[in-house]
Design an enzyme around this catalytic site. Sequence first.
Site, PDB file in Angstrom:
ATOM      1  N   LYS A 218      20.123  10.872  24.382  1.00 31.06           N
ATOM      2  CA  LYS A 218      20.694  11.765  25.406  1.00 31.06           C
ATOM      3  C   LYS A 218      21.346  13.016  24.824  1.00 31.06           C
ATOM      4  O   LYS A 218      21.622  13.102  23.638  1.00 31.06           O
ATOM      5  CB  LYS A 218      21.669  10.974  26.291  1.00 31.06           C
ATOM      6  CG  LYS A 218      20.899  10.124  27.318  1.00 31.06           C
ATOM      7  CD  LYS A 218      21.776   9.432  28.315  1.00 31.06           C
ATOM      8  CE  LYS A 218      20.875   8.649  29.293  1.00 31.06           C
ATOM      9  NZ  LYS A 218      21.633   7.751  30.166  1.00 31.06           N
ATOM     10  N   ARG A 253      20.113   0.046  26.485  1.00 32.03           N
ATOM     11  CA  ARG A 253      18.871   0.571  27.070  1.00 32.03           C
ATOM     12  C   ARG A 253      18.341   1.630  26.106  1.00 32.03           C
ATOM     13  O   ARG A 253      18.957   2.681  25.941  1.00 32.03           O
ATOM     14  CB  ARG A 253      19.172   1.164  28.454  1.00 32.03           C
ATOM     15  CG  ARG A 253      17.940   1.657  29.198  1.00 32.03           C
ATOM     16  CD  ARG A 253      18.319   2.244  30.549  1.00 32.03           C
ATOM     17  NE  ARG A 253      17.153   2.749  31.238  1.00 32.03           N
ATOM     18  CZ  ARG A 253      16.597   3.932  31.003  1.00 32.03           C
ATOM     19  NH1 ARG A 253      17.101   4.752  30.102  1.00 32.03           N
ATOM     20  NH2 ARG A 253      15.531   4.309  31.687  1.00 32.03           N
TER      21      ARG A 253
HETATM   22  N1  HH2 Z   1      19.505   6.547  31.882  1.00 26.65           N
HETATM   23  C1  HH2 Z   1      18.333   7.065  32.306  1.00 26.65           C
HETATM   24  C2  HH2 Z   1      17.578   6.407  33.271  1.00 26.65           C
HETATM   25  N2  HH2 Z   1      17.976   5.232  33.781  1.00 26.65           N
HETATM   26  N3  HH2 Z   1      19.537   3.465  33.860  1.00 26.65           N
HETATM   27  C3  HH2 Z   1      20.684   2.922  33.452  1.00 26.65           C
HETATM   28  N4  HH2 Z   1      21.092   1.749  33.944  1.00 26.65           N
HETATM   29  N5  HH2 Z   1      21.477   3.539  32.519  1.00 26.65           N
HETATM   30  C4  HH2 Z   1      21.136   4.739  31.974  1.00 26.65           C
HETATM   31  O1  HH2 Z   1      21.915   5.265  31.138  1.00 26.65           O
HETATM   32  C5  HH2 Z   1      19.919   5.353  32.396  1.00 26.65           C
HETATM   33  C6  HH2 Z   1      19.131   4.676  33.364  1.00 26.65           C
HETATM   34  C7  HH2 Z   1      17.860   8.356  31.716  1.00 26.65           C
HETATM   35  O2  HH2 Z   1      17.023   8.141  30.607  1.00 26.65           O
HETATM   36  P1  HH2 Z   1      15.440   8.190  30.658  1.00 26.65           P
HETATM   37  O3  HH2 Z   1      14.907   7.102  31.522  1.00 26.65           O
HETATM   38  O4  HH2 Z   1      14.897   8.183  29.288  1.00 26.65           O
HETATM   39  O5  HH2 Z   1      15.130   9.628  31.249  1.00 26.65           O
HETATM   40  P2  HH2 Z   1      14.625  10.150  32.655  1.00 26.65           P
HETATM   41  O6  HH2 Z   1      15.677   9.870  33.670  1.00 26.65           O
HETATM   42  O7  HH2 Z   1      14.420  11.635  32.414  1.00 26.65           O
HETATM   43  O8  HH2 Z   1      13.348   9.428  32.980  1.00 26.65           O
END
Ligand code: HH2
Length: 272
Positions: A218, A253
């Site tokens: 992040k 995660r």
């Molecule tokens: N962060 C993201 C998405 N889902 N869910 C939980 N529970 N906690 C988190 O910190 C979290 C999440 C963002 O990361 P990513 O899925 O890699 O990115 P994007 O939202 O751009 O798909």
Amino acid sequence: MLWLRDRTLDLSRPRLMGVLNLTPDSFSDGGLYLEPEKALERAKALVAEGADILDLGAESTRPGAEPVPLEEEKRRLLPVLEAVLTLGVPVSVDTRKPEVAEEALRLGAHLINDVTGLRDERMLALCARFGVAAVVMHMPVPDPRTMMAHAHYKDVVAEVRDFLKAQAERALKAGVPQVVLDPGFGFGKLLEHNLALLRGLEALVDLGHPVLVGLSRKRTIGELTGVENPRERVAGTLAAHLYAVWKGARLLRVHDVRAHREALAVWNALWG
Ligand code: HH2
């Protein structure tokens, strides 16, 4: 112990949730796993690297992201979910839409990961009806488009704790069997807020539910390390995640499963 429908995950040691983004626009891996074959291949790789659970998402929730129409989210998610469920590893579904969650639960998903913190009554009712646990994450408003405009807190740890405590109580009262709490790093939070939440993570752990942390690649890690490319933020991510484990987090995660498995192997050996 985390209850995942027909199975359990022992949380006496920290566990890894491998991220699988079925999106064109996720901030670090958008577009890589859009084709179902590529997605399944990635899921297998995450399992081989040591993921204890997979988290499938078909809508980016990065700051400013536009919502994905319901049919499009289902189209991206459901065929891959069906295939991934045959791998034998528990599967979490990252969605804020009850319609998507319902179909995923019908297919056999083991956990619902709702970044909007189970604000929608229908999400509560679904998890209760299917007897499935949920991740309750904090974001100040349930909309990635506007959340960064709400990055204002007097006491971020207390505000996040109070929100998660209230949402957890509401969920359990509605019949959701178990909740996992997540401070929601980066969701309507600036570097200073994310650091305060990490330093104060015990306040969430003390609520008595398993705590999940997601700082993988992040912006906060980029800001602290100066590493621009999200995919190159693994070392910074590991440092933050090991600190979170030390503070009591039980689920991480992550995109980079292998690096985390190796770091946790050393951690577990030292920590006993
Ligand atoms: N962060 C993201 C998405 N889902 N869910 C939980 N529970 N906690 C988190 O910190 C979290 C999440 C963002 O990361 P990513 O899925 O890699 O990115 P994007 O939202 O751009 O798909």
